[in-house]
Design a protein around this motif. Structure first.
Motif, PDB file in Angstrom:
ATOM      1  N   GLN A   1     -11.536  15.481 -12.839  1.00  0.00           N
ATOM      2  CA  GLN A   1     -12.329  14.427 -11.761  1.00  0.00           C
ATOM      3  C   GLN A   1     -12.562  13.238 -12.107  1.00  0.00           C
ATOM      4  O   GLN A   1     -12.894  12.316 -11.450  1.00  0.00           O
ATOM      5  CB  GLN A   1     -13.543  15.273 -11.412  1.00  0.00           C
ATOM      6  CG  GLN A   1     -14.528  15.426 -12.357  1.00  0.00           C
ATOM      7  CD  GLN A   1     -15.665  16.484 -11.813  1.00  0.00           C
ATOM      8  OE1 GLN A   1     -15.676  17.654 -12.501  1.00  0.00           O
ATOM      9  NE2 GLN A   1     -16.637  15.962 -10.822  1.00  0.00           N
ATOM     10  N   PHE A   2     -12.661  12.893 -13.379  1.00  0.00           N
ATOM     11  CA  PHE A   2     -12.772  11.509 -14.122  1.00  0.00           C
ATOM     12  C   PHE A   2     -11.542  10.700 -14.297  1.00  0.00           C
ATOM     13  O   PHE A   2     -11.576   9.623 -14.767  1.00  0.00           O
ATOM     14  CB  PHE A   2     -13.484  11.669 -15.301  1.00  0.00           C
ATOM     15  CG  PHE A   2     -14.933  12.260 -15.277  1.00  0.00           C
ATOM     16  CD1 PHE A   2     -16.105  11.994 -14.694  1.00  0.00           C
ATOM     17  CD2 PHE A   2     -14.970  13.937 -15.643  1.00  0.00           C
ATOM     18  CE1 PHE A   2     -17.185  12.655 -14.859  1.00  0.00           C
ATOM     19  CE2 PHE A   2     -16.179  14.597 -15.479  1.00  0.00           C
ATOM     20  CZ  PHE A   2     -17.241  13.803 -15.009  1.00  0.00           C
ATOM     21  N   GLY A   3     -10.486  11.310 -13.562  1.00  0.00           N
ATOM     22  CA  GLY A   3      -9.166  10.786 -13.886  1.00  0.00           C
ATOM     23  C   GLY A   3      -8.522  10.763 -15.527  1.00  0.00           C
ATOM     24  O   GLY A   3      -7.690   9.958 -15.698  1.00  0.00           O
TER      25      GLY A   3
ATOM     26  N   PHE B   1      -2.228   1.576  -4.859  1.00  0.00           N
ATOM     27  CA  PHE B   1      -1.449   2.016  -6.099  1.00  0.00           C
ATOM     28  C   PHE B   1      -2.229   2.444  -7.141  1.00  0.00           C
ATOM     29  O   PHE B   1      -3.440   2.109  -7.426  1.00  0.00           O
ATOM     30  CB  PHE B   1      -0.789   0.783  -6.566  1.00  0.00           C
ATOM     31  CG  PHE B   1       0.042   0.735  -7.807  1.00  0.00           C
ATOM     32  CD1 PHE B   1       1.289   1.295  -7.854  1.00  0.00           C
ATOM     33  CD2 PHE B   1      -0.646   0.230  -8.903  1.00  0.00           C
ATOM     34  CE1 PHE B   1       1.921   1.382  -9.181  1.00  0.00           C
ATOM     35  CE2 PHE B   1       0.050   0.442 -10.252  1.00  0.00           C
ATOM     36  CZ  PHE B   1       1.214   1.037 -10.380  1.00  0.00           C
ATOM     37  N   TYR B   2      -1.827   3.632  -7.854  1.00  0.00           N
ATOM     38  CA  TYR B   2      -2.456   4.195  -8.889  1.00  0.00           C
ATOM     39  C   TYR B   2      -3.279   5.117  -8.630  1.00  0.00           C
ATOM     40  O   TYR B   2      -4.385   5.029  -7.737  1.00  0.00           O
ATOM     41  CB  TYR B   2      -2.986   3.204  -9.677  1.00  0.00           C
ATOM     42  CG  TYR B   2      -3.558   3.656 -11.176  1.00  0.00           C
ATOM     43  CD1 TYR B   2      -2.625   4.020 -12.263  1.00  0.00           C
ATOM     44  CD2 TYR B   2      -4.768   3.693 -11.642  1.00  0.00           C
ATOM     45  CE1 TYR B   2      -3.194   4.417 -13.370  1.00  0.00           C
ATOM     46  CE2 TYR B   2      -5.117   4.224 -12.765  1.00  0.00           C
ATOM     47  CZ  TYR B   2      -4.239   4.622 -13.572  1.00  0.00           C
ATOM     48  OH  TYR B   2      -4.835   4.992 -14.842  1.00  0.00           O
TER      49      TYR B   2
ATOM     50  N   ASN C   1       0.910  -1.166   0.114  1.00  0.00           N
ATOM     51  CA  ASN C   1      -0.090  -0.024  -0.110  1.00  0.00           C
ATOM     52  C   ASN C   1       0.917   1.209  -0.037  1.00  0.00           C
ATOM     53  O   ASN C   1       1.445   1.430   1.108  1.00  0.00           O
ATOM     54  CB  ASN C   1      -0.965   0.000   1.302  1.00  0.00           C
ATOM     55  CG  ASN C   1      -1.863   1.016   1.184  1.00  0.00           C
ATOM     56  OD1 ASN C   1      -1.645   1.993   0.839  1.00  0.00           O
ATOM     57  ND2 ASN C   1      -3.228   0.844   1.775  1.00  0.00           N
ATOM     58  N   ILE C   2       1.126   1.771  -1.351  1.00  0.00           N
ATOM     59  CA  ILE C   2       2.032   2.833  -1.421  1.00  0.00           C
ATOM     60  C   ILE C   2       1.505   4.248  -0.349  1.00  0.00           C
ATOM     61  O   ILE C   2       2.366   5.023  -0.068  1.00  0.00           O
ATOM     62  CB  ILE C   2       2.345   3.127  -2.690  1.00  0.00           C
ATOM     63  CG1 ILE C   2       3.502   3.947  -2.710  1.00  0.00           C
ATOM     64  CG2 ILE C   2       1.227   3.922  -3.643  1.00  0.00           C
ATOM     65  CD1 ILE C   2       4.081   4.072  -4.095  1.00  0.00           C
TER      66      ILE C   2
ATOM     67  N   ASP D   1      -5.317  -3.517  -8.937  1.00  0.00           N
ATOM     68  CA  ASP D   1      -5.001  -2.308  -8.433  1.00  0.00           C
ATOM     69  C   ASP D   1      -5.577  -1.105  -9.095  1.00  0.00           C
ATOM     70  O   ASP D   1      -6.016  -0.064  -8.644  1.00  0.00           O
ATOM     71  CB  ASP D   1      -3.752  -1.964  -7.673  1.00  0.00           C
ATOM     72  CG  ASP D   1      -3.472  -2.992  -6.290  1.00  0.00           C
ATOM     73  OD1 ASP D   1      -4.570  -3.454  -6.025  1.00  0.00           O
ATOM     74  OD2 ASP D   1      -2.567  -3.391  -6.310  1.00  0.00           O
ATOM     75  N   ILE D   2      -5.168  -1.078 -10.603  1.00  0.00           N
ATOM     76  CA  ILE D   2      -5.533  -0.090 -11.393  1.00  0.00           C
ATOM     77  C   ILE D   2      -6.993   0.172 -11.556  1.00  0.00           C
ATOM     78  O   ILE D   2      -7.590   1.247 -11.457  1.00  0.00           O
ATOM     79  CB  ILE D   2      -5.063  -0.218 -12.966  1.00  0.00           C
ATOM     80  CG1 ILE D   2      -3.298  -0.107 -12.871  1.00  0.00           C
ATOM     81  CG2 ILE D   2      -5.469   0.487 -13.805  1.00  0.00           C
ATOM     82  CD1 ILE D   2      -2.859  -0.475 -14.197  1.00  0.00           C
TER      83      ILE D   2
END
Length: 399
Positions: free
Chosen positions: A130-132, A179-180, A63-64, A223-224
């Motif tokens: 806000q939508f990445g 992550f991500y 967990n970065i 995770d992505i």
């Protein structure tokens, strides 16, 4: 007055890379910063053999965001910078990255990133909404950009800095992002302005991890997908999540198909990756989102490295002189040494930082360094070295 800084390096099961990253940090021209290492027990033991005044936090979870927060709790300086363990910084990196914080409006900064060959850019500048979604920023000079909760400059985790108090005030990094998109989340939550500093540069090699192989083939998309779902829940709650999943699946499917065509994965691996994406998305929709309270640590005093400006040195020669040049370079710890070892060919150039403490550029006298223009150019050895020295001079001391 030069601002003090805390540089946080998170690492997990990559001790050799971590050591190289820290050795490069000892060459920074910034005279007053500390290094905080957040890593697994083996890596912590390894870096402590360097005999440097490091702050070390033992942390061995995938967990970065939580790891970065553990480092943040130890940071004593008003500015905290982040670099990945598989990256190395040019000697001028930190001074340039934190200089904009002299302006009280600035709460974050980010620089440019060179890729595996040490020359081509892996990342320059963009904004995130806000939508990445990313939007390139055509930046060539230092600039300031105002952020909103809908759109902000996207700082890259391997080359970014934040005003410590501002980062603490928003609760640091959200551990829901293992992550991500963890930095993008911070960018949209943090008010103020972000500085983009093109000449604050690091080299990032993308080493193997539990999520990708050394050739950058993904091993899991879990995770992505999970982080994408969490990001939308945090920042775009009214978004059509079904459409977002479809868009993510199409994008990742195209990337996987390219790896399949190149022979890097087989049909079974392709199916496993798509399955991990679906499972990650479901988990991201179900994962609890906690309220992020302000952090209020009492860190130990600043523990600076013995750094500061030092002279540069150039060593150059043909390939048959390589051994002698590298031995000489390794003995020059009181200087920033760059070694050129060239062959009478048109091989493309590559730059790397060696754990022994010097920069090494290899390739052909007639080959490309910057990947533009002709692949072969007739030129003398002496003139070619002079051109490369001039190209590198803006980023590190040469003489």
């Amino acid at each position: 007055m030069t601002l003090a800084a805390s540089v946080i390096v998170v690492s997990r099961h990559r001790a050799a890379a971590l050591v190289r990253c820290i050795v490069a940090l000892t060459q920074q021209d910034h005279p007053n910063f500390e290094v905080i290492v957040v890593a697994d027990p083996e890596a912590v033991d390894q870096v402590q053999t360097l005999g440097l005044p490091l702050k070390c936090v033992t942390f061995d979870e995938a967990n970065i965001s939580a790891a970065r927060n553990a480092g943040l709790m130890m940071a004593a300086a008003p500015v905290v910078a982040f670099i990945d363990d598989d990256a190395v910084a040019e000697p001028t990196w930190l001074s340039r990255l934190i200089a904009p914080f002299a302006d009280s409006r600035v709460t974050a900064s980010t620089g440019f990133i060179r890729g595996r060959n040490g020359i081509s850019y892996q990342w320059q500048a963009c904004e995130v909404d806000q939508f990445g979604q990313d939007y390139p920023l055509p930046v060539t000079e230092p600039t300031l950009h105002a952020n909103t909760q809908q759109r902000a400059v996207k700082t890259q985790g391997t080359n970014c800095a934040f005003r410590r108090d501002a980062l603490l005030a928003i609760g640091g990094f959200d551990p829901a992002y293992r992550f991500y998109l963890d930095e993008a989340d911070v960018n949209l939550r943090m008010v103020g302005m972000t500085a983009v500093i093109p000449d604050a540069q690091v080299h990032h090699g993308y080493l193997a991890s539990s999520r990708r192989a050394a050739n950058r083939v993904p091993l899991s998309l879990h995770d992505i997908a999970a982080s994408t779902a969490i990001f939308l829940r945090r920042h775009a709650p009214a978004a059509d999540l079904e459409a977002a999943l479809k868009a993510l699946s199409l994008r990742e499917s195209a990337r996987i198909a390219e790896h399949r065509r190149a022979g890097r994965i087989n049909a079974a691996a392709e199916l496993a990756l798509l399955t991990s994406l679906t499972q990650g998305w479901a988990e991201g929709l179900a994962r609890p989102l906690s309220v992020l309270a302000a952090l209020d640590p009492t860190p130990p005093p600043l523990q600076p490295l013995n750094t500061g400006p030092r002279p540069g040195r150039i060593l150059s020669g043909r390939f048959w002189q390589r051994r002698r040049l590298l031995v000489e370079a390794a003995a020059s710890r009181d200087q920033i040494t760059t070694v050129f070892v060239l062959t009478p060919t048109a091989r493309p150039h590559k730059i790397s930082f060696q754990t022994e403490g010097y920069w090494l550029q290899t390739g052909g006298i007639f080959g490309q360094s910057v990947r533009q223009g002709p692949r072969f150019r007739l030129i003398s050895f002496r003139k070619r070295v002079a051109e490369e020295v001039a190209r590198l001079a803006p980023y590190r001391p040469i003489a």
